[in-house]
Scaffold this motif. Structure first.
Motif, PDB file in Angstrom:
ATOM      1  N   ILE A   1       1.233  -1.408  -0.466  1.00  0.00           N
ATOM      2  CA  ILE A   1       0.015  -0.091  -0.024  1.00  0.00           C
ATOM      3  C   ILE A   1       1.046   1.363   0.237  1.00  0.00           C
ATOM      4  N   LEU A   2       2.124   1.408   0.839  1.00  0.00           N
ATOM      5  CA  LEU A   2       2.908   2.343   0.374  1.00  0.00           C
ATOM      6  C   LEU A   2       4.650   1.509  -0.246  1.00  0.00           C
ATOM      7  N   THR A   3       4.781   2.494  -0.800  1.00  0.00           N
ATOM      8  CA  THR A   3       5.887   2.559  -1.785  1.00  0.00           C
ATOM      9  C   THR A   3       6.646   3.522  -1.373  1.00  0.00           C
ATOM     10  N   VAL A   4       8.031   3.831  -0.956  1.00  0.00           N
ATOM     11  CA  VAL A   4       8.757   4.454  -0.344  1.00  0.00           C
ATOM     12  C   VAL A   4      10.491   4.984  -1.339  1.00  0.00           C
ATOM     13  N   ASP A   5      10.971   5.573  -2.007  1.00  0.00           N
ATOM     14  CA  ASP A   5      12.625   5.594  -2.926  1.00  0.00           C
ATOM     15  C   ASP A   5      12.882   6.799  -2.347  1.00  0.00           C
ATOM     16  N   ASN A   6      14.133   6.912  -1.983  1.00  0.00           N
ATOM     17  CA  ASN A   6      15.546   7.814  -2.574  1.00  0.00           C
ATOM     18  C   ASN A   6      15.044   8.613  -1.580  1.00  0.00           C
TER      19      ASN A   6
ATOM     20  N   ASP B   1      16.783   3.807   1.256  1.00  0.00           N
ATOM     21  CA  ASP B   1      17.077   3.246  -0.388  1.00  0.00           C
ATOM     22  C   ASP B   1      15.547   2.854  -0.991  1.00  0.00           C
ATOM     23  N   HIS B   2      15.270   2.129  -0.386  1.00  0.00           N
ATOM     24  CA  HIS B   2      13.453   1.558  -0.666  1.00  0.00           C
ATOM     25  C   HIS B   2      13.013   0.668   0.437  1.00  0.00           C
ATOM     26  N   LEU B   3      11.090   0.554   0.671  1.00  0.00           N
ATOM     27  CA  LEU B   3      10.811   0.192   1.131  1.00  0.00           C
ATOM     28  C   LEU B   3       9.138  -0.097   1.067  1.00  0.00           C
TER      29      LEU B   3
ATOM     30  N   LYS C   1      13.780  16.057  -5.809  1.00  0.00           N
ATOM     31  CA  LYS C   1      13.524  15.649  -6.794  1.00  0.00           C
ATOM     32  C   LYS C   1      13.135  13.813  -6.863  1.00  0.00           C
ATOM     33  N   ASP C   2      14.507  13.009  -6.363  1.00  0.00           N
ATOM     34  CA  ASP C   2      15.150  11.864  -6.240  1.00  0.00           C
ATOM     35  C   ASP C   2      13.980  11.202  -5.385  1.00  0.00           C
ATOM     36  N   ALA C   3      13.873  11.879  -4.104  1.00  0.00           N
ATOM     37  CA  ALA C   3      12.356  11.500  -3.255  1.00  0.00           C
ATOM     38  C   ALA C   3      11.423  10.989  -3.936  1.00  0.00           C
TER      39      ALA C   3
ATOM     40  N   GLY D   1       4.402  12.257  -3.044  1.00  0.00           N
ATOM     41  CA  GLY D   1       6.177  12.830  -2.671  1.00  0.00           C
ATOM     42  C   GLY D   1       5.801  14.805  -2.122  1.00  0.00           C
ATOM     43  N   ASN D   2       6.344  15.357  -1.435  1.00  0.00           N
ATOM     44  CA  ASN D   2       6.270  16.935  -1.282  1.00  0.00           C
ATOM     45  C   ASN D   2       5.058  17.297  -1.507  1.00  0.00           C
TER      46      ASN D   2
END
Length: 325
Positions: free
Chosen positions: A23-28, A42-44, A79-81, A91-92
């Protein structure tokens, strides 16, 4: 671990492992304060419909990570986040918009408005209130029906959390545990898809602990996703379907509670070698314990050039500090 709600057994027990229904994906996503990096993930991925615990030592970046995901802080990775929640890019995104998207959070220190009643606090958490519009507020028929609906919903939730008899009391008169319950109940007023709890057991009277545990499990059983930060390892073992370990801002391990928390490397490096020792009991503060603590402090000193300390005194201070908590 709850087999019914945990990610598939085929999921790798490695940092950043892919989940079958995230349900949640996080990068950088990273956050720096001056020269210190508080978060560097990095990734979760977080599995939908499960209870995921986020654990790690103080200063690991857990609360900062929550703040970033929920719009209360901004990443320095620019912007990489990237992070996505329930298919939407967040994001943001500001905190209010994140909450409207279905991801709400509670805080270590409760944010109940002390000079408002318990019911008034609850009503503030509801969405779609036409009376919030200045001009609509002047015409009662435009908002009275909605007010009755959300009042009934608030009463149902207060009854569920055993706070209904307190509905007309000022929130500031509640105990610490009752404020935790109020904050959780208020979060549910917005019908979230995922709720993020920051140390829900901190400062809670032991008499309310079991009640809170039951409420958290019932959230999952109702189809909600729960991500929580907690230092009570017994609680984590009891209710978590999945555990993510953070240290120095990074995700260093993840997996079922029984696997991750029994990993000696995780215990020693991130939870502390004395994580199962109740240092609040003076009878457990033996010479051997002091010596072990002194060795740990000495190791930390060697890792920090130029640091000079009386390690035995530091160990005693550390132990005494824990004993008085």
């Amino acid at each position: 671990m709850s087999e019914q709600h945990a990610p598939a057994t085929t999921v790798s027990h490695t940092p950043g492992a892919a989940k079958p229904d995230a349900i949640l994906t996080v990068d950088n996503i990273s956050r720096k304060f001056g020269g210190m990096t508080a978060v560097d993930v990095d990734h979760l991925e977080v599995q939908r419909g499960s209870i995921t615990a986020l654990i790690g030592p103080n200063g690991a970046g857990k609360t900062t990570f929550f703040n970033l995901l929920t719009g209360f802080d901004k990443p320095t990775s620019g912007k990489d986040a990237r992070w996505q929640f329930n298919g939407a890019t967040l994001g943001n995104t500001g905190a209010a918009k994140v909450a409207r998207a279905g991801m709400v959070r509670t805080f270590q220190l409760t944010k109940a408005l002390s000079r408002l009643t318990v019911m008034q606090n609850m009503l503030l958490g509801a969405k779609d209130q036409p009376g919030e519009n200045f001009f609509a507020a002047l015409i009662r028929p435009l908002w009275s029906k909605r007010e009755k609906e959300i009042t009934a919903k608030a009463e149902d939730l207060l009854a569920r959390f055993k706070l209904l008899e307190k509905k007309d009391d000022y929130a500031g008169s509640l105990s610490g545990g009752q404020r935790k319950l109020l904050e959780m109940a208020r979060a549910l007023m917005s019908d979230p898809t995922m709720i993020m709890l920051d140390e829900p057991m901190a400062g809670v009277n032991p008499a309310l602990t079991q009640s809170l545990l039951g409420h958290i499990q019932s959230l999952r059983d109702d189809g909600m996703t729960v991500l929580f930060v907690e230092h009570d390892m017994h609680m984590v073992r009891h209710i978590s379907d999945w555990v993510v370990v953070m240290a120095e801002g990074r995700v260093v391990a993840e997996g079922p509670a029984t696997t991750v928390m029994d990993d000696q490397a995780v215990i020693d490096a991130y939870l502390g070698a004395h994580h199962d020792t109740d240092l609040g009991d003076d009878s457990l503060l033996t010479e051997e314990t002091y010596e072990e603590l002194a060795e740990e402090v000495a190791d930390e000193d060697h890792a920090a050039p130029g640091a000079t300390h009386d390690t035995t005194a530091d160990a005693a201070d550390a132990a005494d500090g824990k004993a008085t908590r």
